[in-house]
Design an enzyme around this catalytic site. Structure first.
Site, PDB file in Angstrom:
ATOM      1  CG  ASN A   1      -7.710  82.342 -19.902  1.00 39.47           C
ATOM      2  OD1 ASN A   1      -8.710  82.706 -20.465  1.00 39.47           O
ATOM      3  ND2 ASN A   1      -7.224  82.433 -18.789  1.00 39.47           N
TER       4      ASN A   1
ATOM      5  NE  ARG B   1     -10.688  80.779 -17.045  1.00 36.54           N
ATOM      6  CZ  ARG B   1     -10.201  81.614 -16.049  1.00 36.54           C
ATOM      7  NH1 ARG B   1      -8.872  82.095 -16.233  1.00 36.54           N
ATOM      8  NH2 ARG B   1     -10.635  81.571 -14.726  1.00 36.54           N
TER       9      ARG B   1
ATOM     10  CG  HIS C   1     -12.652  82.711  -9.941  1.00 37.58           C
ATOM     11  ND1 HIS C   1     -13.116  83.828  -9.169  1.00 37.58           N
ATOM     12  CD2 HIS C   1     -11.951  83.340 -10.910  1.00 37.58           C
ATOM     13  CE1 HIS C   1     -13.077  84.863  -9.724  1.00 37.58           C
ATOM     14  NE2 HIS C   1     -12.407  84.587 -10.906  1.00 37.58           N
TER      15      HIS C   1
ATOM     16  CG  HIS D   1      -9.463  83.078  -7.486  1.00 37.09           C
ATOM     17  ND1 HIS D   1      -8.614  82.224  -8.225  1.00 37.09           N
ATOM     18  CD2 HIS D   1      -9.551  84.329  -8.339  1.00 37.09           C
ATOM     19  CE1 HIS D   1      -8.194  83.062  -9.242  1.00 37.09           C
ATOM     20  NE2 HIS D   1      -8.836  84.185  -9.313  1.00 37.09           N
TER      21      HIS D   1
ATOM     22  N   GLY E   1     -10.647  89.483 -10.788  1.00 41.82           N
ATOM     23  CA  GLY E   1     -11.941  88.738 -10.520  1.00 41.82           C
ATOM     24  C   GLY E   1     -11.586  88.134  -9.070  1.00 41.82           C
TER      25      GLY E   1
ATOM     26  NE  ARG F   1     -15.518  90.833 -13.454  1.00 39.27           N
ATOM     27  CZ  ARG F   1     -15.211  89.689 -13.247  1.00 39.27           C
ATOM     28  NH1 ARG F   1     -15.835  88.793 -12.708  1.00 39.27           N
ATOM     29  NH2 ARG F   1     -13.765  89.477 -13.642  1.00 39.27           N
TER      30      ARG F   1
ATOM     31  CD  GLU G   1       1.069  83.804  -5.866  1.00 41.27           C
ATOM     32  OE1 GLU G   1       0.297  83.824  -6.762  1.00 41.27           O
ATOM     33  OE2 GLU G   1       2.509  83.774  -5.962  1.00 41.27           O
TER      34      GLU G   1
ATOM     35  CD  GLU H   1      -7.276  80.669 -13.135  1.00 45.55           C
ATOM     36  OE1 GLU H   1      -6.321  81.571 -13.177  1.00 45.55           O
ATOM     37  OE2 GLU H   1      -8.386  81.156 -12.827  1.00 45.55           O
TER      38      GLU H   1
HETATM   39  P1  ADP Z   1      -6.839  88.465 -12.756  1.00 44.19           P
HETATM   40  O1  ADP Z   1      -8.088  88.148 -12.195  1.00 44.19           O
HETATM   41  O2  ADP Z   1      -6.983  89.515 -13.789  1.00 44.19           O
HETATM   42  O3  ADP Z   1      -5.970  87.119 -13.216  1.00 44.19           O
HETATM   43  P2  ADP Z   1      -4.665  88.686 -10.629  1.00 44.19           P
HETATM   44  O4  ADP Z   1      -5.016  87.455 -10.182  1.00 44.19           O
HETATM   45  O5  ADP Z   1      -3.483  88.946 -11.620  1.00 44.19           O
HETATM   46  O6  ADP Z   1      -5.956  89.297 -11.677  1.00 44.19           O
HETATM   47  O7  ADP Z   1      -4.625  89.657  -9.798  1.00 44.19           O
HETATM   48  C1  ADP Z   1      -4.664  91.049 -10.053  1.00 44.19           C
HETATM   49  C2  ADP Z   1      -4.576  91.727  -8.726  1.00 44.19           C
HETATM   50  O8  ADP Z   1      -3.569  91.364  -7.954  1.00 44.19           O
HETATM   51  C3  ADP Z   1      -4.438  93.344  -8.770  1.00 44.19           C
HETATM   52  O9  ADP Z   1      -5.368  94.132  -8.123  1.00 44.19           O
HETATM   53  C4  ADP Z   1      -3.081  93.519  -8.350  1.00 44.19           C
HETATM   54  O10 ADP Z   1      -2.899  94.763  -7.687  1.00 44.19           O
HETATM   55  C5  ADP Z   1      -2.958  92.633  -7.124  1.00 44.19           C
HETATM   56  N1  ADP Z   1      -1.671  92.391  -6.584  1.00 44.19           N
HETATM   57  C6  ADP Z   1      -0.630  91.764  -7.254  1.00 44.19           C
HETATM   58  N2  ADP Z   1       0.401  91.577  -6.604  1.00 44.19           N
HETATM   59  C7  ADP Z   1       0.089  92.393  -5.431  1.00 44.19           C
HETATM   60  C8  ADP Z   1       0.831  92.857  -4.090  1.00 44.19           C
HETATM   61  N3  ADP Z   1       2.110  92.574  -4.004  1.00 44.19           N
HETATM   62  N4  ADP Z   1       0.097  93.633  -3.418  1.00 44.19           N
HETATM   63  C9  ADP Z   1      -1.300  93.869  -3.602  1.00 44.19           C
HETATM   64  N5  ADP Z   1      -2.059  93.554  -4.498  1.00 44.19           N
HETATM   65  C10 ADP Z   1      -1.363  92.835  -5.487  1.00 44.19           C
END
Ligand code: ADP
Length: 389
Positions: free
Chosen positions: A10, A91, A179, A206, A210, A239, A329, A377
């Site tokens: 990716n 990806r 996504h 999602h 992003g 964004r 999540e 993913e």
């Molecule tokens: P990407 O799109 O880069 O793959 P991710 O799916 O890893 O991003 O999500 C990153 C975001 O998830 C960040 O804003 C991070 O702060 C948030 N995040 C991760 N764990 C938590 C949590 N326990 N509580 C709130 N936000 C979280």
């Protein structure tokens, strides 16, 4: 690891995520890692399937994607044989209007994907650089492209078209949605683990750095918040999300801003970061006392609620709501705040289940099943590589 293996890649503008999987009917992850900071202060992290950190090192000489892949293969081969890699799954952000599933990346498909670079100039070139590097590293392996747009090709003209003169549709200016690999994974989990929900009208949120949402009917995509590029729809980490195109015209025409500086503003300086002036990271915003940080969170929640309303109208009702990706999540606070405004749809959250990190977080009164699920993913890419090798 004995037997055949699959590699997943990716490639982003400054990072390369990679995973090594067993080539079995249901691929199993063995190792995964990321090279970040390509072109600058590159760093390589490697972890085991159980999440244990195996390596975290500086890569001063890693300036290109080829360098990054070479380093990734070096550390993978320190832990496992990589001679047995039979397929490499990539990806690819933009698969165009035709590809509704993964494809073997032969010369003609690669040429077609190169022609899409103008549609996704910030992502596609790096994805294709990864294909080039992997083809050189594994000349005998099958290269498989997994497109973020493919899952949404089931959508109809009403969802795909902008209200521009018809010829723009034919020139490829459409809503493609993104996504898709994440939505495909969630759809597969719903079919197996929650078949009742899967058969209904579902919105998947999602919410990561992003962010987008997808409306599913019987696990088929019928609409999504993202459009022609990954800028549209919900506000994201950096964004802007949905924006009146007149704003761009104003910046360009009246303020004399260059295309480059507008691009930078919309992709890298907006969203949660721009609104808060604090951070693009939801964890930091939630724990910040700065008023603008709380405003940014309120804005994020409000736009999610608004789009859930719109997608519910498209679906003519709602049976399931799934939260996924980093914020969806992990953040019980954001899930709770989103659901607080959805009582009119019949959503009723079970607080303790939400706080405990359970998968099913709606209560028995709720007319909508609310779930919090991890996405994967990389596994979707590995499954596609296995299917086409
Ligand atoms: P990407 O799109 O880069 O793959 P991710 O799916 O890893 O991003 O999500 C990153 C975001 O998830 C960040 O804003 C991070 O702060 C948030 N995040 C991760 N764990 C938590 C949590 N326990 N509580 C709130 N936000 C979280």
């Amino acid at each position: 690891m004995n037997g055949d293996a699959l590699l997943t890649l990716n490639a982003g503008s400054s990072s390369l995520k990679f995973g090594l999987f067993s080539a079995s009917d249901e691929p199993k992850e063995q190792l995964s890692g990321v090279v970040s900071g390509i072109g600058g202060d590159a760093r390589l992290r490697l972890k085991s399937a159980s999440g244990e950190s195996l390596l975290n090192e500086d890569l001063r000489d890693s300036t290109t994607h080829e360098d990054a892949l070479r380093e990734a293969l070096r550390v993978l081969s320190d832990h496992h044989s990589i001679d047995s890699v039979r397929a490499v799954g990539h990806r690819i952000v933009f698969g165009g209007p035709e590809h509704s599933g993964p494809r073997v990346l032969n010369a003609s498909v690669v040429t077609e994907l190169e022609s899409f670079v103008p549609f996704a100039p910030l992502h596609q070139p790096y994805n294709l650089a990864g294909v080039e590097a992997a083809t050189q590293a594994f000349p005998d392996a099958v290269q498989v492209g997994c497109f973020d747009t493919a899952f949404h090709r089931s959508q109809g003209w009403l969802q795909d078209a902008f209200a521009l003169p018809r010829e723009w549709f034919d020139r490829g200016v459409r809503r493609y949605g993104f996504h898709g690999l994440s939505y495909e994974y969630i759809a597969s989990v719903l079919r197996v683990e929650y078949p009742e929900v899967a058969r209904g009208r579902v919105i998947v949120a999602h919410l990561g750095n992003g962010a987008s949402m997808c409306a599913l009917r019987d696990t088929v995509s019928v609409d999504s918040t993202m459009g022609f590029t990954a800028l549209d729809g919900l506000p994201m980490g950096t964004r802007c999300g949905q924006l009146d195109p007149g704003v761009v015209l104003y910046m360009f025409d009246q303020l004399g801003m260059s295309a480059e500086s507008i691009t930078d503003l919309l992709y890298r300086e907006s969203g949660l970061k721009g609104l808060s002036g604090v951070s693009n990271d939801m964890r930091e915003l939630l724990s910040s006392n700065v008023e603008a940080a709380q405003d940014a969170v309120r804005y994020f929640v409000a736009r999610i609620q608004r789009e859930i309303g719109a997608l519910s109208a498209v679906l003519q009702g709602l049976d399931g709501l799934v939260f996924t990706a980093g914020i969806g999540e992990n953040s019980s606070a954001i899930r709770e705040r989103v659901c607080e405004g959805l009582g009119w749809l019949g959503v009723s959250l079970r607080r303790d289940a939400n706080d405990d990190g359970r998968q099913v977080i709606s209560d028995s009164q709720s007319q909508v099943s609310v779930l919090a699920l991890p996405t994967d993913e990389e596994l979707v890419i590995a499954r596609s590589a296995q299917a086409l090798r």
